[in-house]
Design an enzyme around this catalytic site. Structure first.
Site, mmCIF file in Angstrom:
data_model
loop_
_atom_site.group_PDB
_atom_site.id
_atom_site.type_symbol
_atom_site.label_atom_id
_atom_site.label_comp_id
_atom_site.label_asym_id
_atom_site.label_seq_id
_atom_site.Cartn_x
_atom_site.Cartn_y
_atom_site.Cartn_z
ATOM 1 N N CYS A 75 0.831 -1.204 0.000
ATOM 2 C CA CYS A 75 0.000 0.000 0.000
ATOM 3 C C CYS A 75 0.869 1.259 0.000
ATOM 4 C CB CYS A 75 -0.895 -0.002 1.232
ATOM 5 S SG CYS A 75 -1.933 1.460 1.325
ATOM 6 N N CYS A 81 -0.840 6.055 7.265
ATOM 7 C CA CYS A 81 -2.260 6.146 7.627
ATOM 8 C C CYS A 81 -2.556 5.486 8.965
ATOM 9 C CB CYS A 81 -3.131 5.568 6.526
ATOM 10 S SG CYS A 81 -3.573 3.856 6.767
ATOM 11 N N CYS A 84 -3.108 -1.385 8.960
ATOM 12 C CA CYS A 84 -2.305 -2.459 8.317
ATOM 13 C C CYS A 84 -0.832 -2.411 8.710
ATOM 14 C CB CYS A 84 -2.446 -2.380 6.800
ATOM 15 S SG CYS A 84 -4.135 -2.332 6.229
ATOM 16 N N CYS A 176 -7.386 2.410 -0.801
ATOM 17 C CA CYS A 176 -7.320 1.645 0.447
ATOM 18 C C CYS A 176 -7.620 0.198 0.111
ATOM 19 C CB CYS A 176 -8.321 2.194 1.460
ATOM 20 S SG CYS A 176 -8.292 1.225 2.978
ATOM 21 N N GLN A 298 -20.149 -7.307 12.569
ATOM 22 C CA GLN A 298 -18.833 -7.891 12.323
ATOM 23 C C GLN A 298 -18.241 -7.239 11.081
ATOM 24 O OE1 GLN A 298 -16.904 -10.348 13.593
ATOM 25 N NE2 GLN A 298 -18.193 -10.970 15.309
ATOM 26 N N TYR A 327 -22.770 -10.998 25.916
ATOM 27 C CA TYR A 327 -22.142 -9.961 25.079
ATOM 28 C C TYR A 327 -22.526 -10.248 23.622
ATOM 29 C CZ TYR A 327 -19.222 -9.745 29.285
ATOM 30 O OH TYR A 327 -18.775 -9.697 30.574
ATOM 31 N N ASP A 397 -18.401 -13.533 24.745
ATOM 32 C CA ASP A 397 -17.685 -12.800 23.682
ATOM 33 C C ASP A 397 -17.502 -11.344 24.117
ATOM 34 O OD1 ASP A 397 -16.524 -11.958 21.340
ATOM 35 O OD2 ASP A 397 -18.320 -12.143 20.103
ATOM 36 N N CYS A 424 -11.237 -11.243 21.558
ATOM 37 C CA CYS A 424 -10.408 -10.492 20.604
ATOM 38 C C CYS A 424 -9.132 -10.013 21.294
ATOM 39 C CB CYS A 424 -11.191 -9.321 20.021
ATOM 40 S SG CYS A 424 -11.877 -8.247 21.272
HETATM 41 N N1 SAH Z 1 -20.980 -11.398 19.940
HETATM 42 C C1 SAH Z 1 -21.041 -10.286 19.038
HETATM 43 C C2 SAH Z 1 -20.319 -9.026 19.476
HETATM 44 C C3 SAH Z 1 -19.304 -9.101 20.559
HETATM 45 S S1 SAH Z 1 -18.440 -7.600 20.803
HETATM 46 C C4 SAH Z 1 -20.597 -10.692 17.654
HETATM 47 O O1 SAH Z 1 -20.140 -11.804 17.432
HETATM 48 O O2 SAH Z 1 -20.692 -9.869 16.746
HETATM 49 C C5 SAH Z 1 -18.747 -7.324 22.496
HETATM 50 C C6 SAH Z 1 -20.116 -6.777 22.799
HETATM 51 O O3 SAH Z 1 -20.247 -6.662 24.207
HETATM 52 C C7 SAH Z 1 -20.380 -5.379 22.242
HETATM 53 O O4 SAH Z 1 -21.552 -5.430 21.467
HETATM 54 C C8 SAH Z 1 -20.586 -4.503 23.482
HETATM 55 O O5 SAH Z 1 -21.560 -3.512 23.306
HETATM 56 C C9 SAH Z 1 -21.021 -5.512 24.503
HETATM 57 N N2 SAH Z 1 -20.754 -5.206 25.918
HETATM 58 C C10 SAH Z 1 -19.647 -4.648 26.459
HETATM 59 N N3 SAH Z 1 -19.715 -4.618 27.792
HETATM 60 C C11 SAH Z 1 -20.908 -5.164 28.129
HETATM 61 C C12 SAH Z 1 -21.546 -5.428 29.363
HETATM 62 N N4 SAH Z 1 -20.969 -5.124 30.519
HETATM 63 N N5 SAH Z 1 -22.754 -6.009 29.335
HETATM 64 C C13 SAH Z 1 -23.340 -6.337 28.155
HETATM 65 N N6 SAH Z 1 -22.769 -6.119 26.956
HETATM 66 C C14 SAH Z 1 -21.576 -5.553 26.942
#
Ligand code: SAH
Length: 466
Positions: A75, A81, A84, A176, A298, A327, A397, A424
């Site tokens: 790039c 920027c 990446c 990009c 996502q 989450y 998550d 993540c």
């Molecule tokens: N499982 C989803 C997104 C996960 S990202 C997927 O696969 O796309 C993490 C998520 O947790 C976000 O949407 C964020 O808003 C939420 N989050 C963060 N802290 C939280 C909490 N204390 N209680 C509930 N949700 C929460």
């Protein structure tokens, strides 16, 4: 501590790479340096720019051996920027270091002895993999060295990304590699039309200027949604721009937002639909999702489908389970699994994401999923898992910070036999696994690369009740 005079160090071996793309080098005495433009496997003489007790910052003066992973960044904006950051390392090397990162976190932080970690799932497309990019307009262009040397007046209006470290500057992006066309074409079309018409670009200090933000979303089927955010309400100019865009791109969805506030968030702002259906339909494996201009979603759709298949594999659902999708975001994990379970209970704190989850449930004719708006820790404390049986499943998550520590004792006593923890951030995941280890043992992990050329890693981990 602080600055001392510059010193040179010979024959530093690069042994690792950091998340900002700097190589991590060690000298003959084992002293550690963070080095610009260094790839694991390189050997180089360096100039130390800043000395600190634990790690010093340096730049190369002479590379005496090139790593086999070294490659030329593809790039033109690399290093400027801010995205990446690993592009100077071959993709196979990136995967190796992500795998190592997961291993190091699970063993050093998680205290797990010889963890089973399957080979990282790489991408098939390492370019144009994002379905959303946020660009900014600005009247303080980041100038490269040739522009700085120029004597004649330069147009300082730019459309691209904020320059990391000097936020009011905008790196003017020509191409990009993160998002498929027509992303580049639309951005460049809007910039050139705005130049021709002498439209003003946003001034982040004075809060003036017509053109402020540009959000482009694309779906795997090629459909495109463009949202233009204006910093001033100038109906004639806005109309002209809309007209030009709809004429050039008749099949896209186009939205306008007039944001006269000082901050950039658009969640509290009214949307004006100018053209198109108003949303995209994106696919995540077998799931269809409606994505609006304000939806959380996502960002790598193709790889998210793969990630979810690993979750499904670890979940081993038989059909009689309640799945707690904690989450849950826009509910996509739970909805992906819904046809294999008795019911899905999602918890997510962002109300708009829960609304999207419900819309997506209807769109996929899923009737066994409910999504609650709330804080995971609080809902756990209020007895969310009180009816959970041993065969039920918990999916975690959380965001990068990991689990709230008050959630841990409740998870420890849930009695649920299996937990699938999607993370993540391997470091916080490993910390949480250690805290959960009195009741749950690590069975295996599956790292997944969602973001090539960056340090980001997604790691799916299966835990069993001891
Ligand atoms: N499982 C989803 C997104 C996960 S990202 C997927 O696969 O796309 C993490 C998520 O947790 C976000 O949407 C964020 O808003 C939420 N989050 C963060 N802290 C939280 C909490 N204390 N209680 C509930 N949700 C929460």
């Amino acid at each position: 501590m602080g600055k001392t005079k510059l010193i040179n160090v010979p024959s530093v071996q690069i042994v690792d790479i950091g998340d900002q793309g700097m190589g991590i080098g060690k000298d003959a005495e084992g002293k550690v340096y963070l080095i610009l433009d260094a790839v694991p496997g390189d050997i180089m003489d360096i100039e130390v720019k800043m000395r600190r007790s634990r790690v010093s910052y340096a730049r190369p003066i002479l590379r005496t051996k090139d790593s086999t992973w070294r490659q030329d960044p593809f790039c033109q904006h690399f290093g400027v920027c801010g995205g990446c950051k690993w592009q100077h390392m071959a993709y196979q090397g990136q995967l190796e270091y992500k795998q190592k990162n997961v291993f190091d976190a699970l063993t050093r932080i998680g205290g797990i002895v010889q963890p089973v970690i399957r080979p990282i799932q790489g991408v098939t497309e390492d370019r144009y993999y994002r379905n959303k990019l946020d660009f900014s307009f600005g009247n303080r262009k980041w100038l490269d060295s040739s522009e700085l040397d120029q004597t004649e007046e330069i147009n300082k209006n730019a459309l691209g990304f904020h320059r990391p470290g000097s936020f009011e500057k905008i790196v003017d992006i020509q191409h990009c590699y993160l998002q498929a066309d027509p992303s580049n074409a639309i951005r460049n079309f809007i910039r050139s039309y705005a130049f021709d018409q002498h439209f003003t670009f946003y001034d982040v200090k004075l809060h003036t200027g017509l053109l402020r933000n540009l959000i482009i979303r694309t779906a795997l089927d090629g459909s495109t949604m463009v949202t233009i955010v204006f910093g001033e309400d100038l109906p004639d100019q806005i109309l002209m721009l809309n007209h030009a865009i709809t004429k050039a791109y008749p099949s896209i969805t186009l939205y306008n937002i007039i944001n006269l506030k000082h901050n950039d968030t658009i969640f509290d702002q009214a949307l004006h639909l100018i053209q198109g259906a108003g949303y995209l339909i994106e696919t995540l494996g077998h799931l269809k999702c409606k994505v609006g201009p304000k939806s959380f979603f996502q960002t790598n759709s193709l790889q998210a489908g793969r990630l979810y298949r690993f979750i499904e594999e670890f979940a081993e659902l038989q059909g009689h389970e309640t799945v707690f999708d904690l989450y849950s975001g826009t509910g996509t994990i739970g909805l992906f699994l819904a046809h294999k379970a008795k019911s899905i209970i999602g918890v997510e704190e962002v109300r708009e994401a829960v609304e999207d989850a419900n819309i997506n449930a209807s769109l996929n004719l899923i009737s066994n999923a409910v999504f609650h708006t709330g804080d995971v820790k609080k809902m756990l404390q209020e007895g969310l898992l009180s009816d959970a049986g041993p065969d039920d499943l918990i999916i975690l998550d959380p965001p990068r910070a990991g689990l709230h520590q008050d959630a841990i004792p409740i998870l420890l006593t849930s009695g649920v036999r299996r937990i699938v923890y999607v993370s993540c951030n391997p470091a916080t995941q490993a910390r949480d696994l250690k805290l959960l280890s009195s009741a749950y043992r690590h069975v295996m992990s599956q790292p997944v690369d969602m973001f090539p050329h960056t340090a980001h890693i997604e790691n799916v981990t299966l835990l069993h009740l001891i």
